[in-house]
Design an enzyme around this catalytic site. Structure first.
Site, short mmCIF file in Angstrom:
data_model
loop_
_atom_site.label_atom_id
_atom_site.label_comp_id
_atom_site.label_asym_id
_atom_site.label_seq_id
_atom_site.Cartn_x
_atom_site.Cartn_y
_atom_site.Cartn_z
N LYS A 113 16.21 45.19 25.78
CA LYS A 113 14.86 45.14 26.32
C LYS A 113 14.83 44.37 27.63
CE LYS A 113 13.02 47.38 22.86
NZ LYS A 113 14.27 47.60 22.15
N LYS A 129 7.14 44.48 22.19
CA LYS A 129 8.47 44.88 21.71
C LYS A 129 9.26 43.66 21.25
CE LYS A 129 8.63 48.31 25.40
NZ LYS A 129 9.46 49.16 26.24
N ARG A 136 15.05 60.13 27.58
CA ARG A 136 16.34 59.46 27.50
C ARG A 136 17.26 60.07 28.56
NH1 ARG A 136 19.34 56.83 23.72
NH2 ARG A 136 17.52 55.48 23.87
N ARG A 152 11.60 62.92 24.33
CA ARG A 152 11.21 62.69 22.94
C ARG A 152 9.70 62.49 22.91
NH1 ARG A 152 15.01 57.81 22.80
NH2 ARG A 152 13.94 57.74 24.80
N ARG A 166 4.75 56.29 19.08
CA ARG A 166 6.13 56.08 19.53
C ARG A 166 6.88 57.42 19.58
NH1 ARG A 166 7.62 52.25 14.72
NH2 ARG A 166 6.37 53.91 13.78
N ASP A 211 15.69 54.57 28.93
CA ASP A 211 14.45 55.21 28.50
C ASP A 211 13.46 55.14 29.65
OD1 ASP A 211 15.55 55.64 26.04
OD2 ASP A 211 14.50 54.00 25.04
N GLU A 250 13.57 50.73 28.96
CA GLU A 250 14.62 50.15 28.11
C GLU A 250 15.98 50.61 28.62
OE1 GLU A 250 15.66 49.62 23.36
OE2 GLU A 250 14.82 51.52 24.02
N ASN A 279 19.55 51.04 26.94
CA ASN A 279 20.30 50.99 25.69
C ASN A 279 21.79 50.91 25.98
OD1 ASN A 279 18.18 51.69 23.36
ND2 ASN A 279 17.68 52.85 25.20
N1 ADP Z 1 5.29 50.62 28.24
C1 ADP Z 1 5.08 51.52 27.26
N2 ADP Z 1 3.93 52.25 27.23
C2 ADP Z 1 3.71 53.15 26.25
N3 ADP Z 1 4.55 53.38 25.24
C3 ADP Z 1 5.72 52.69 25.21
C4 ADP Z 1 6.05 51.73 26.22
N4 ADP Z 1 7.25 51.21 25.94
C5 ADP Z 1 7.66 51.81 24.82
N5 ADP Z 1 6.74 52.70 24.37
C6 ADP Z 1 6.84 53.55 23.16
O1 ADP Z 1 7.59 52.88 22.19
C7 ADP Z 1 8.79 53.57 21.86
C8 ADP Z 1 9.95 52.61 21.72
O2 ADP Z 1 10.10 51.81 22.89
P1 ADP Z 1 11.47 51.28 23.48
O3 ADP Z 1 11.14 50.28 24.50
O4 ADP Z 1 12.28 52.44 23.94
O5 ADP Z 1 12.18 50.54 22.25
P2 ADP Z 1 13.15 51.08 21.07
O6 ADP Z 1 13.44 52.51 21.35
O7 ADP Z 1 14.36 50.22 21.16
O8 ADP Z 1 12.41 50.83 19.79
C9 ADP Z 1 8.98 54.56 23.00
O9 ADP Z 1 9.60 55.75 22.52
C10 ADP Z 1 7.57 54.84 23.48
O10 ADP Z 1 6.98 55.88 22.73
MG MG Z 2 14.03 53.33 23.15
#
Ligand code: ADP
Ligand code: MG
Length: 321
Positions: A133, A168, A218, A232, A240, A280, A288, A290
Site C-alpha cells: 500500500k 486500507k 491490474r 476487474r 471492491r 492497480d 496499489e 503488488n
Molecule cells: N481510492 C479508491 N477509490 C475507490 N475504490 C478503491 C480505491 N482504492 C481501492 N479501491 C477498491 O478497493 C479494492 C481493493 O483495493 P487495493 O488498494 O487494490 O487493495 P487490495 O487489492 O490489496 O485489497 C479495489 O479493487 C477497488 O475496488
Molecule cells: Mg489490489
C-alpha cells in the site's frame, strides 16, 4: 535453468487462477527444471540459504470454451531434498500476504543467496522496502490524495474534506479489510478504532475514486515494463473490484497515461529489484503496487491470447544467460 518457487502449500493453489502455477508451467514448457518449497522450509547454514525442495511436474491447464481447465491430479512431486538455493538460477518468492514478522524473517534468509549466482524475484530488500500500500506513495504524481495515520482526528479531517474515502489496512490483500468511509457515517469513530486497533496501527486513507465502479485495472510489469493488463469490475452490491470478492474480469488496454506512469515507475522498481510487479490503477490513478505475489496472468492470457509466463521466463533466461 533451475528455478525454485517459494509458495504456499501447492494443494491450496488454484491452477486455473494462480499466477505462480502459470509461471511454473511456463518454465517447464521451456525445459527448465522447477522446484518448489515453502517459507518455513528455508534455513541459513554457514551463511548460505538452504531449502528443503521438491521437484514439481505439472499437467498444464487447457483453455476449453474460454475457461482454463485443470486435470484432477495437476501436479506431481518428487522426493524432498535439502539444497543450497544458490544451486538455482532463480528463486521466485511468491508467498501470499499478509506480510507478517515471519514473512520478513524469510526475506532476511533470502539475503543469504549470492546475487551473482541466483536472481531472487522479487529481491528480498525490495520486498522489505515496498509495503504494497505505502510504496505507491513513492509515485506522488500518480496517486490520488492519500494519508497514512492512526489518529482519529487527522483521519476525520481528511474524510470531511474529501466527502468520501477508502480505508486500507497496510498489510492485507484481495480486498480484505477495505472500507468505504463517509464522515457522516454513524459508525465512523468505531470503524477507525477497530481498523487502527484503538490508535495502535496506522491505516491508509485515500480519496474515493468514483471511477472504481468501472473497474480496478491490474497492469503486470516485468522489469518496469508493462506486459499485460486486465480489468476487474465490481459486481452486485460490492464496491471492491478484487477477483477474490467476485470482481468480474474483462479485457482492457493500457492507456497512454498509464504507459507514462509505468515509464516513471520503472527506474525505481529496477533499483529496488522489483522485477515482477502488479500495479492497480483506478480512473488513471495508481492505488496499489503488488510485489509479494501479484496475480492476473491467467486472466490476461485467457482474455488476450498472450503468454505472459513465457515472457517472464524468456526475460529471466536472457538475464541469467
Ligand atoms: N481510492 C479508491 N477509490 C475507490 N475504490 C478503491 C480505491 N482504492 C481501492 N479501491 C477498491 O478497493 C479494492 C481493493 O483495493 P487495493 O488498494 O487494490 O487493495 P487490495 O487489492 O490489496 O485489497 C479495489 O479493487 C477497488 O475496488
Ligand atoms: Mg489490489
Amino acid at each position: 535453468m533451475k528455478i525454485a518457487f517459494i509458495i504456499d502449500p501447492i494443494q491450496r493453489l488454484d491452477p486455473t487462477h494462480d499466477t505462480s502455477v502459470a509461471l511454473i508451467e511456463a518454465a517447464q514448457a521451456l525445459g527448465h527444471e522447477v522446484w518448489i518449497t515453502q517459507a518455513q522450509m528455508l534455513s541459513v547454514v554457514k551463511s548460505q540459504a538452504w531449502a528443503i525442495l521438491e521437484r514439481v511436474e505439472l499437467t498444464p491447464v487447457q483453455l476449453l470454451e474460454g475457461r482454463w481447465v485443470a486435470s484432477e491430479n495437476w501436479y506431481k512431486l518428487g522426493d524432498r531434498v535439502l539444497l543450497p538455493l544458490e544451486e538455482m538460477d532463480a528463486v521466485f518468492m511468491r508467498k501470499d500476504p499478509p506480510v507478517t514478522v515471519p514473512y520478513l524473517y524469510t526475506t532476511y534468509i533470502l539475503d543469504y543467496i549470492n546475487p551473482e549466482k541466483t536472481l531472487v524475484v522479487n529481491s528480498p530488500a525490495g520486498l522489505r522496502a515496498a509495503n504494497e500500500k505505502m510504496y505507491a506513495l513513492q509515485f506522488t504524481e500518480a496517486i490520488p490524495e492519500t494519508i497514512v495515520s492512526q489518529d482519529k482526528e487527522i483521519i476525520r479531517e481528511f474524510v470531511e474534506k474529501k466527502g468520501a474515502a477508502i480505508l486500507k489496512p497496510l498489510g492485507n490483500k484481495a480486498g480484505e479489510g477495505i472500507l468505504y468511509l463517509e464522515a457522516s457515517d454513524r459508525n465512523f469513530n468505531s470503524i477507525i478504532e477497530i481498523s487502527t486497533q484503538w490508535g495502535q496501527v496506522p491505516v491508509m486513507i485515500q480519496t474515493y475514486l468514483p471511477e472504481a465502479k468501472d473497474g480496478d485495472k491490474r497492469i503486470i510489469l516485468l522489469n518496469g515494463e508493462p506486459i499485460g493488463t486486465v480489468n476487474r469490475i465490481p459486481t452486485g452490491n460490492e464496491f471492491r473490484g478484487n477477483m477474490a470478492v467476485g470482481g468480474r474480469v474483462a479485457q482492457t488496454e493500457i492507456t497512454e497515461r498509464e504507459h507514462q506512469m509505468c515509464v516513471q515507475m520503472a527506474a525505481k522498481l529496477q533499483q529496488d529489484g522489483l522485477y515482477f510487479v502488479g500495479i492497480d490503477v483506478i480512473g488513471g490513478y495508481l492505488t496499489e503496487v503488488n510485489v509479494t505475489s501479484p496475480t492476473g496472468i491467467r486472466e490476461i492470457d485467457r482474455l488476450s491470447g498472450a503468454n505472459l509466463g513465457k515472457q517472464v521466463m524468456e526475460w529471466l533466461g536472457q538475464r541469467m544467460g
